[in-house]
Design an enzyme around this catalytic site. Structure first.
Site, short mmCIF file in Angstrom:
data_model
loop_
_atom_site.label_atom_id
_atom_site.label_comp_id
_atom_site.label_asym_id
_atom_site.label_seq_id
_atom_site.Cartn_x
_atom_site.Cartn_y
_atom_site.Cartn_z
N PRO A 264 0.81 -1.21 0.00
CG PRO A 264 -0.76 -1.58 1.64
CD PRO A 264 0.56 -2.05 1.17
CD GLU A 265 4.80 2.58 -2.39
OE1 GLU A 265 5.09 3.69 -2.86
OE2 GLU A 265 5.58 1.60 -2.44
CE LYS B 187 3.50 5.32 2.33
NZ LYS B 187 4.67 4.53 2.78
NE ARG C 214 9.88 1.32 5.21
CZ ARG C 214 8.66 0.86 5.38
NH1 ARG C 214 8.16 -0.03 4.55
NH2 ARG C 214 7.91 1.28 6.38
#
Length: 268
Positions: free
Chosen positions: A2-3, A51, A252
């Protein structure tokens, strides 16, 4: 993952299913709000902010949720089998006569006064897909810490809201710099392009089921670098590389082309 673009799509689906309808079922399966009952209230709208998702409900209430890495909202018709995951992963249920919205694996679920939404989203920078978008303010925010690596700065939602790990890697590739280049070392022309290009990428994907940054239709060529290590770069054929990069909260996986992108990297 999800972005900003996928959160906007989720907000649209939730708004279509819930807005203007009276809730006949509500469950918030988090300890703090487990006793809250929204049944009998009308959902007014569902709005994305970066977001974050804000479901505004009659009576001055807002249900705030965040998908982070694994969360999702699924919409079901009456009698349809729920398929978003096991029951123990459900964190929220909102239902009217026609639709049931089920939130799976939501790391953030909170009920707050609509007048106090700033407590949840007031820290965010300009929203790339929102009415408050301001490219000049976004660039000023990014430049506040010139020594910070660009990839980390892009993920910091206080600078600009909506970019996640995919767009971080893709945007750096399109700008031809590595995610480890300090923001202050960005050439002036490149820095000025950055906010506009970021908005263009997210807007182009706001209606697509599959994210594309290359313009190519083949599934394995939709993105330039993200998820493509060690396959060859679509531009120069050099193997794409991957290494972890922090964002202030966690490491990340970050992808780049060592030939097409200039700047420091953790792998020579």
């Amino acid at each position: 993952m999800p972005e900003g673009d996928t959160v906007l799509q989720a907000a649209r689906r939730l708004h279509t299913a819930l807005a203007g309808q009276v809730l006949i079922r509500s469950e918030l399966r988090v300890p703090r709000f487990a006793t809250a009952d929204l049944t009998g209230r009308t959902v007014l709208d569902v709005t994305p902010r970066g977001k974050h998702l804000l479901a505004r409900i009659e009576g001055g209430l807002t249900l705030h949720s965040h998908l982070r890495m694994d969360g999702s909202w699924k919409i079901y018709a009456p009698g349809e089998r729920w398929r978003g995951g096991p029951t123990h992963q459900i964190r929220a249920i909102l239902a009217n006569e026609a639709h049931t919205a089920v939130g799976y694996r939501l790391p953030v679920v909170e009920l707050l006064r609509t007048s106090e939404e700033f407590k949840a989203v007031g820290h965010l920078g300009p929203d790339l897909l929102g009415p408050d978008w301001d490219p000049d303010a976004a660039l000023r925010n990014l430049r506040k810490d010139p020594a910070r690596p660009l990839g980390e700065a892009l993920l910091d939602q206080r600078n600009l809201a909506g970019i996640g790990n995919v767009y971080k890697s893709e945007l750096c590739f399109l700008l031809r710099v590595t995610p480890w280049l300090p923001v202050g070392e960005l050439p002036s022309e490149t820095a000025e392009r950055l906010p506009l290009l970021a908005k263009k990428l997210l807007e182009a994907n706001s209606d697509r089921p599959n994210r594309v940054t290359t313009g190519r239709p083949r599934p394995d060529e939709r993105l330039y670098v993200y998820g493509r290590a060690p396959r060859p770069c679509l531009r120069c054929r050099t193997p794409i590389r991957v290494a972890d990069q922090g964002d202030g909260s966690r490491e990340r996986p970050t992808y780049w082309c060592p030939t097409c992108q200039q700047g420091p990297s953790p792998i020579p």
